[in-house]
Design a protein around this motif. Structure first.
Motif, PDB file in Angstrom:
ATOM      1  N   UNK A 184       0.869  -1.178   0.000  1.00  0.00           N
ATOM      2  CA  UNK A 184       0.000   0.000   0.000  1.00  0.00           C
ATOM      3  C   UNK A 184       0.909   1.233   0.000  1.00  0.00           C
ATOM      4  N   UNK A 185       1.235   1.762  -1.170  1.00  0.00           N
ATOM      5  CA  UNK A 185       2.154   2.899  -1.215  1.00  0.00           C
ATOM      6  C   UNK A 185       1.552   4.176  -0.649  1.00  0.00           C
ATOM      7  N   UNK A 186       0.232   4.255  -0.547  1.00  0.00           N
ATOM      8  CA  UNK A 186      -0.415   5.470  -0.057  1.00  0.00           C
ATOM      9  C   UNK A 186      -0.783   5.368   1.406  1.00  0.00           C
ATOM     10  N   UNK A 187      -0.288   4.341   2.132  1.00  0.00           N
ATOM     11  CA  UNK A 187      -0.612   4.148   3.542  1.00  0.00           C
ATOM     12  C   UNK A 187      -0.212   5.343   4.417  1.00  0.00           C
ATOM     13  N   UNK A 188       0.975   5.943   4.233  1.00  0.00           N
ATOM     14  CA  UNK A 188       1.307   7.131   5.038  1.00  0.00           C
ATOM     15  C   UNK A 188       0.343   8.296   4.806  1.00  0.00           C
ATOM     16  N   UNK A 189      -0.162   8.425   3.606  1.00  0.00           N
ATOM     17  CA  UNK A 189      -1.112   9.497   3.313  1.00  0.00           C
ATOM     18  C   UNK A 189      -2.405   9.279   4.091  1.00  0.00           C
TER      19      UNK A 189
END
Length: 60
Positions: free
Chosen positions: A38-43
Motif C-alpha cells: 500500500x504505497x499510499x498508507x502514510x497518506x
C-alpha cells in the motif's frame, strides 16, 4: 469527588490502536507472511491525523 470522575466522557484511544495495527501489519509484511503493498498508507495516516486535530478543535 466520585461524581467528578464518573462525569468525564470516556474516549476510546484511537491513536494507540492505529499505532498497534500499523506495527502488526509492518511486522507481518517484514516476515513475509502476508505481502502488503500500500504505497499510499502514510497518506491515510496523515489524513486521519488531520481529521483528529480538526475534531479536537471543533469540540472545544
Amino acid at each position: 469527588m466520585e461524581n467528578e470522575k464518573s462525569s468525564k466522557k470516556q474516549v476510546f484511544p484511537m491513536f494507540p490502536v492505529i499505532i498497534l495495527v500499523t506495527g502488526i501489519l509492518w511486522l507481518i509484511n517484514d516476515l513475509h507472511i502476508l505481502t502488503i503493498d500500500i504505497p499510499w498508507f502514510p497518506i491515510v495516516l496523515i489524513i486521519l491525523g488531520i481529521g483528529w486535530i480538526i475534531d479536537f478543535y471543533k469540540g472545544k
